[in-house]
Scaffold this motif. Structure first.
Motif, PDB file in Angstrom:
ATOM      1  N   LEU A   1     -12.015   0.219  -1.138  1.00 42.71           N
ATOM      2  CA  LEU A   1     -11.539   0.365  -2.512  1.00 42.71           C
ATOM      3  C   LEU A   1     -10.059   0.629  -2.591  1.00 42.71           C
ATOM      4  CD1 LEU A   1     -14.399   2.547  -3.912  1.00 42.71           C
ATOM      5  CD2 LEU A   1     -14.105   0.097  -4.077  1.00 42.71           C
TER       6      LEU A   1
ATOM      7  N   TYR B   1      -9.517   3.190  -7.741  1.00 44.96           N
ATOM      8  CA  TYR B   1     -10.976   3.177  -7.693  1.00 44.96           C
ATOM      9  C   TYR B   1     -11.472   4.267  -6.764  1.00 44.96           C
ATOM     10  CZ  TYR B   1     -11.625  -1.239 -10.170  1.00 44.96           C
ATOM     11  OH  TYR B   1     -11.687  -2.219 -11.117  1.00 44.96           O
TER      12      TYR B   1
ATOM     13  N   ILE C   1      -1.070  -3.308   3.948  1.00 45.56           N
ATOM     14  CA  ILE C   1      -1.104  -4.628   4.581  1.00 45.56           C
ATOM     15  C   ILE C   1      -0.184  -4.676   5.794  1.00 45.56           C
ATOM     16  CG2 ILE C   1      -0.414  -7.024   4.226  1.00 45.56           C
ATOM     17  CD1 ILE C   1      -1.641  -6.766   1.433  1.00 45.56           C
TER      18      ILE C   1
ATOM     19  N   GLU D   1      -2.672  -1.965 -15.477  1.00 44.87           N
ATOM     20  CA  GLU D   1      -3.386  -1.611 -14.249  1.00 44.87           C
ATOM     21  C   GLU D   1      -3.370  -0.114 -13.968  1.00 44.87           C
ATOM     22  OE1 GLU D   1      -2.503  -3.983 -10.907  1.00 44.87           O
ATOM     23  OE2 GLU D   1      -3.363  -5.743 -11.877  1.00 44.87           O
TER      24      GLU D   1
ATOM     25  N   ILE E   1     -13.590  -4.434 -14.852  1.00 45.08           N
ATOM     26  CA  ILE E   1     -12.507  -3.823 -15.616  1.00 45.08           C
ATOM     27  C   ILE E   1     -11.465  -4.871 -15.980  1.00 45.08           C
ATOM     28  CG2 ILE E   1     -11.054  -3.020 -13.713  1.00 45.08           C
ATOM     29  CD1 ILE E   1     -11.129  -0.295 -15.497  1.00 45.08           C
TER      30      ILE E   1
ATOM     31  N   PRO F   1     -17.144  -4.228  -6.530  1.00 46.54           N
ATOM     32  CA  PRO F   1     -16.010  -3.573  -7.195  1.00 46.54           C
ATOM     33  C   PRO F   1     -15.422  -4.409  -8.315  1.00 46.54           C
ATOM     34  CG  PRO F   1     -15.574  -3.894  -4.843  1.00 46.54           C
ATOM     35  CD  PRO F   1     -16.941  -4.403  -5.102  1.00 46.54           C
TER      36      PRO F   1
ATOM     37  N   ALA G   1      -7.133 -11.529  -4.951  1.00 45.66           N
ATOM     38  CA  ALA G   1      -6.616 -11.217  -3.627  1.00 45.66           C
ATOM     39  C   ALA G   1      -5.243 -10.594  -3.785  1.00 45.66           C
ATOM     40  CB  ALA G   1      -6.520 -12.487  -2.805  1.00 45.66           C
ATOM     41  N   GLN G   2      -4.990  -9.583  -2.974  1.00 46.83           N
ATOM     42  CA  GLN G   2      -3.696  -8.929  -3.057  1.00 46.83           C
ATOM     43  C   GLN G   2      -2.620  -9.872  -2.553  1.00 46.83           C
ATOM     44  OE1 GLN G   2      -4.145  -5.102  -1.319  1.00 46.83           O
ATOM     45  NE2 GLN G   2      -2.313  -4.330  -2.293  1.00 46.83           N
ATOM     46  N   LYS G   3      -1.488  -9.869  -3.244  1.00 48.07           N
ATOM     47  CA  LYS G   3      -0.430 -10.787  -2.862  1.00 48.07           C
ATOM     48  C   LYS G   3       0.282 -10.281  -1.613  1.00 48.07           C
ATOM     49  CE  LYS G   3       2.998 -13.490  -5.317  1.00 48.07           C
ATOM     50  NZ  LYS G   3       2.614 -14.762  -4.780  1.00 48.07           N
ATOM     51  N   VAL G   4       0.464 -11.190  -0.660  1.00 49.22           N
ATOM     52  CA  VAL G   4       1.115 -10.780   0.584  1.00 49.22           C
ATOM     53  C   VAL G   4       2.492 -11.428   0.653  1.00 49.22           C
ATOM     54  CG1 VAL G   4       0.974 -10.765   3.074  1.00 49.22           C
ATOM     55  CG2 VAL G   4      -1.095 -10.631   1.701  1.00 49.22           C
TER      56      VAL G   4
ATOM     57  N   ASN H   1      -0.706 -16.283   6.563  1.00 53.99           N
ATOM     58  CA  ASN H   1      -1.747 -15.319   6.228  1.00 53.99           C
ATOM     59  C   ASN H   1      -3.086 -15.710   6.827  1.00 53.99           C
ATOM     60  OD1 ASN H   1      -0.032 -13.655   4.845  1.00 53.99           O
ATOM     61  ND2 ASN H   1      -0.464 -14.557   2.848  1.00 53.99           N
TER      62      ASN H   1
ATOM     63  N   TYR I   1      -6.100 -13.744   5.355  1.00 51.23           N
ATOM     64  CA  TYR I   1      -7.155 -14.551   4.749  1.00 51.23           C
ATOM     65  C   TYR I   1      -8.018 -15.119   5.869  1.00 51.23           C
ATOM     66  CZ  TYR I   1      -3.829 -14.766   0.832  1.00 51.23           C
ATOM     67  OH  TYR I   1      -2.961 -14.465  -0.169  1.00 51.23           O
TER      68      TYR I   1
ATOM     69  N   ASN J   1       8.478 -11.054   1.757  1.00 49.73           N
ATOM     70  CA  ASN J   1       8.976  -9.988   0.885  1.00 49.73           C
ATOM     71  C   ASN J   1       8.856  -8.696   1.687  1.00 49.73           C
ATOM     72  OD1 ASN J   1       6.255 -10.415   0.966  1.00 49.73           O
ATOM     73  ND2 ASN J   1       5.847  -9.589  -1.046  1.00 49.73           N
TER      74      ASN J   1
ATOM     75  N   ARG K   1       8.137  -5.816   3.979  1.00 48.63           N
ATOM     76  CA  ARG K   1       7.111  -4.782   3.845  1.00 48.63           C
ATOM     77  C   ARG K   1       7.307  -3.724   4.909  1.00 48.63           C
ATOM     78  NH1 ARG K   1       2.391  -7.362   0.770  1.00 48.63           N
ATOM     79  NH2 ARG K   1       1.811  -5.228   0.417  1.00 48.63           N
TER      80      ARG K   1
END
Lengths: 403, 305, 262
Positions: free
Chosen positions: A190, A194, A280, B38, B248, B293, B302-305, C48, C54, C92, C94
């Motif tokens: 999560l 959440y 990440i 959010e 949500i 969820p 999907a989370q942006k990478v 990815n 992914y 970007n 990280r």
């Protein structure tokens, strides 16, 4: 400095708040006697204080904007951070503090010693939650559940089997860690917000079960006559045992500080912080997210469990009312106020938050109000807390390492 | 015997529907705010509580002044709506707006702080006791023959909820502000580029959410007949559960989720045990978040990478 | 030269959208390979996919570590991919903003070290040794990259170019045999790009590793790479040496648009 424009702005804000708070602050209806009580003085009070606070708010906002550019650390903070950085001064200061702490029961009354023991329990809880929230960045709103697990483990094992404090303490720690992992496993995937809600739900479930499962937990009436911790079977009077628990707590807190301090500059601790900073990237650097999160959860829970067992032994009576969401919120505000990840910050914050309401009785009614406001204000103006966490620095001379 | 059973089932079904309607009204506030910025607006339940308190205070004052029932209902509801909207607006300006670019956890902690603050504000300014809430919803005479199946208050709750849902859908689908809201929810920067005033949209979203909560607050308070400063917390969590259950950010999802939650609670307390009413809701929340969820109508991004 | 990374017929779908279509690509040991293409061609998605962020819909991703058997790494979690020897940087940036530069690199050593909670608490001789080793290795990497003077700065306070370099340092700390760089020169000025050019060559020579990079700066790409792969709309449209790519019609079309060949 203060222009007409600003005064006008503040006037508007203060009128807005006077209107906004009008029904709740001014009118109070006594439904039994059917009388309406008009408290106009409250409106006046709100108007004046909002007027001045709005200046302060704008001033702080401006300062925050300025600080954004380079980090202009404010003066008082940099001194504290210097102390934290210089090991010699730090050792000196902590020696004085420990000495003071050791002599404390002989300086203050039993009543006060007892209150300080309370504060120490919160230091422990704060430091435990600090691992989860401050270091690993996992917002846990159900932390009190593990505290409850620890407290009930001791209370029930003592009640049913007559087990003593010292044999139950590790059991309580272990059980809480187990619950921590139990909760940790499913919620790993999560996202931050959440996670917060699920932990909150978990905390409430534990409390509701304790409240309703009478056969197991004796329901809302709780468990009384829990044995105080013993010391090689010596019989102790109430006063001696208060002092004994104080020293016990002091010892455990020092141990906690020692452990957390070692952890945060270790391989595991760095992994937690990396996880907090960027999940990440953290995984891309080869850190196992699952394992790292679970360790944080389990360790945080362990500390709450031990604190719970001590709490039960100290008060000799527990019931579910001690383990509400507000308790979780209070521990969280200790961590937030102190500075996420900062040990000294958490210690200072727990003393402020626990002792101020005790010694300023007038203040105690407003305690939760002020906690709430503090959380908002801290997040807006100083999200890093009173004493921000200082990362360890290293000196290098020709590839030789000095810490 | 068989008929008794059927009747009991039907009673629980309608009870669940009523509950679900109220949850839906509150859940919409969560879902709309989450859709746009959010953020789990933790203090949303408190807005609902303040709405009920305002209605209670206004209604009590008017009752003592001798107003008739219909005008009390209208005035009290109006006051609740206006005040909730104003609180929602102010809340956003103080606790969330300065944190729009802050770290992930900051707005959430700020929201929790606001929730605790507002609870205690009402506790200190009013009372910690449960207050009797006047029954504002009239018993309709023409409904008398059917009232053994469903009472007028329940009927009113369900009808009002349906009307509000329709209005909200129209607002979001067809009006200018609705389009701006959808655009902001999709992509804040892009919306800004095409001339949407983000601050304005966010404020409006908070106001609409708060108004819906106030309507829910007045309806449920006059149905149950008791309020205190703590009702917002539990109701808020449950409405949040509903929002998450439905997915949500999704408006029809919030309604579906709320109804499912309402029925779950109603049947579970009716057939299993009433002691664990809240446990069922929390357990449902934990289960959804763990296993789905994204919710029923939500989409996992999907989370942006 | 032996192959280090081999991607066979990889496809990645997002719902109905095909982001990568049947892509083949290989990198040999010690080689610098560039992956270029217009914006939105699917290059970062490709990264990815092969690093486990992914899970590709179809196809095989094989790596050939120098001292071990070949491995199929489809569907491995990204931390396991890194552990197997393929490290990456991000387009970007990280970094871990509230950690020092050294600590950022030390995180890279995580998967090559072992000590856990208990050894952290008791701090045995072995742990102290390991800790010192981590610090020393990390510092050496910073020296190699040439950013050791920032060692105790917070990552968030670094200039942009240094942040990019720190990303490379952090990836190197994981002891990779393939390094994936996602637009390492983005936002850099010409002088910094020249430094980067030399740095990448130096890394390849000293560390004996293969490098696969995504880049938009054509002069850097042409100068550095042994081979170039070109992607457009998720498909490979060309591959070859820099000179071959420069004169490839499809590539020019992809970059300049359909009508430009007139």
């Amino acid at each position: 400095m203060i222009t007409i424009q600003e005064i006008k702005k503040s006037l508007i804000v203060s009128v807005w708040f006077m209107l906004l708070t009008f029904p709740i602050m001014v009118i109070r209806v006594n439904t039994v006697e059917k009388i309406v009580e008009w408290r106009w003085e409250n409106m006046f009070f709100i108007g004046i204080s909002v007027f001045f606070l709005s200046f302060l708010w704008r001033y702080l906002m401006k300062r925050k904007e300025l600080e954004k550019k380079p980090d202009i650390g404010t003066w008082e903070i940099s001194i504290l951070q210097e102390i934290v950085k210089k090991p010699k001064i730090l050792i000196c200061c902590s020696c004085c503090l420990v000495l003071f702490a050791l002599l404390l029961p002989f300086i203050f009354s039993f009543y006060q010693t007892n209150i300080i023991t309370n504060a120490l329990i919160y230091v422990m809880l704060g430091l435990g939650l600090n691992i989860v929230v401050g270091l690993a960045g996992l917002l846990d709103l159900g932390y009190v559940a593990f505290y409850a697990v620890g407290a009930y483990s001791y209370a029930l094992l003592n009640h049913h089997f007559g087990l003593g404090f010292w044999s139950v303490l590790p059991v309580a720690a272990f059980l809480s860690a187990f619950f921590g992992i139990l909760l940790g496993f499913p919620v790993l995937r999560l996202r931050g917000d959440y996670l917060a809600i699920v932990t909150l739900g978990f905390g409430e479930i534990i409390r509701l079960i304790l409240e309703n499962w009478n056969e197991f937990s004796f329901g809302p009436s709780g468990i009384a006559n829990i044995k105080r911790p013993g010391l090689f079977g010596i019989q102790m009077s109430l006063e001696t045992s208060i002092i004994y628990i104080y020293y016990l707590m002091l010892l455990i807190v020092i141990f906690t500080i020692f452990v957390v301090n070692r952890l945060q500059n270790s391989r595991v601790g760095r992994a937690w912080i990396a996880l907090r900073e960027d999940e990440i990237a953290c995984q891309a650097m080869g850190i196992d997210k699952t394992k790292t999160k679970l360790t944080a959860f389990a360790l945080g829970a362990t500390w709450a469990g031990m604190a719970g067992a001590i709490f039960a032994a100290k008060t000799t009576f527990i019931n579910p009312a001690s383990f509400t969401f507000l308790e979780s919120a209070m521990i969280l505000s200790i961590v937030v106020l102190g500075g996420m990840g900062s040990i000294i910050g958490v210690i200072i914050a727990s003393f402020i938050l626990i002792l101020t309401p005790e010694y300023l009785r007038a203040f105690s009614d407003y305690r939760m109000l002020i906690f709430g406001a503090t959380m908002v204000i801290m997040m807006v103006f100083r999200p890093q807390g009173i004493i921000p966490n200082v990362r360890r620095t290293y000196k290098f001379s020709k590839s030789r390492i000095e810490n | 015997m068989k008929i008794k059973k059927m009747e009991y089932f039907f009673e629980l079904f309608l009870g669940g529907l009523t509950r679900g309607s109220i949850y839906a009204l509150i859940a919409l506030g969560y879902t709309m705010v989450y859709g746009i910025i959010e953020l789990i607006n933790f203090a949303h339940g408190e807005i609902y509580m303040i709405g009920s308190f305002t209605a209670l205070i206004v209604a009590s004052v008017l009752t003592l002044k001798g107003f008739n029932q219909i005008s009390i209902l209208i005035l009290a509801s109006l006051a609740a709506i206006i005040y909730s909207g104003a609180y929602g607006y102010t809340l956003e300006k103080i606790a969330y707006k300065p944190l729009r670019h802050a770290q992930r956890l900051s707005p959430l902690i700020s929201a929790i702080g606001m929730s605790i603050f507002l609870q205690n504000y009402v506790l200190l300014a009013q009372t910690s006791d449960f207050l009797p809430f006047p029954n504002l919803i009239p018993e309709f005479e023409f409904w008398e023959p059917y009232s053994h199946i469903i009472g007028s208050p329940q009927l009113v709750i369900i009808l009002v909820t349906i009307i509000i849902m329709v209005l909200l859908t129209i607002l979001i689908k067809y009006t200018k502000i609705g389009k701006a809201m959808r655009a902001t929810a999709q992509d804040k920067n892009m919306a800004m580029l095409v001339g949407v005033n983000i601050n304005h949209v966010i404020s409006i979203t908070f106001i609409i959410g708060s108004v819906l909560a106030a309507v829910g607050g007045v309806l449920i308070a006059s149905h149950i007949g008791m309020i205190n400063f703590y009702i917002g917390f539990i109701a808020g969590i449950k409405a949040f559960t509903a929002a998450v259950l439905g997915g949500i950010g999704s408006i029809p999802g919030a309604v579906i989720g709320a109804l499912i939650l309402g029925w779950t609670e109603s049947f579970a307390t009716g057939y299993v045990s009433s002691d664990y009413e809240d446990v069922f809701a929390f357990a449902l929340l934990v289960f959804i978040l763990i296993f789905k969820p994204a919710g029923i109508l939500g989409h996992s991004d999907a989370q942006k990478v | 030269m032996n192959i280090a990374l081999e991607v066979k017929k990889m496809t990645m779908d997002f719902g109905g959208l095909r982001a990568i279509d049947n892509l083949d690509l290989d990198v040999k040991h010690g080689e610098i390979v560039a992956l270029i293409g217009p914006n939105g061609a699917g290059k970062t998605t490709f990264f990815n996919c092969i690093t486990g962020v992914y899970r590709p819909t179809r196809g095989d991703i094989l790596i050939y570590p120098p001292d071990r058997e070949q491995l199929r790494i489809n569907g491995l979690k990204s931390n396991n991919v890194t552990e197997k020897g393929m490290a990456r940087t991000f387009q970007n940036i990280r970094l871990f903003p509230n950690m020092t530069v050294l600590e950022n690199v030390m995180i890279g050593r995580h998967c090559r070290t072992k000590s856990g909670v208990f050894s952290a608490i008791f701090r045995s001789r072995k742990t102290i040794h390991e800790e010192n080793d981590i610090v020393e290795k990390s510092y050496n990497i910073l020296e190699k990259i040439g950013i050791e003077r920032f060692v105790n700065e917070f990552a968030k306070n670094l200039p942009y170019g240094v942040q990019r370099k720190l990303e490379i340092a952090r990836a190197l700390a994981t002891d990779p045999f393939i390094l994936l760089l996602d637009e390492p020169a983005a936002g850099m000025n010409p002088i910094e790009i020249k430094e980067l050019d030399e740095l990448i060559k130096k890394i390849r020579k000293q560390e004996k590793l293969s490098i696969l990079l995504i880049e938009h700066h054509m002069s850097l790409v042409m100068n550095l790479s042994d081979r170039i792969f070109v992607m457009d709309y998720g498909r490979k449209i060309a591959q070859g040496t820099p000179d071959e790519i420069k004169s490839n019609k499809d590539v020019i079309k992809a970059y300049l648009g359909e009508d430009s060949d007139a």
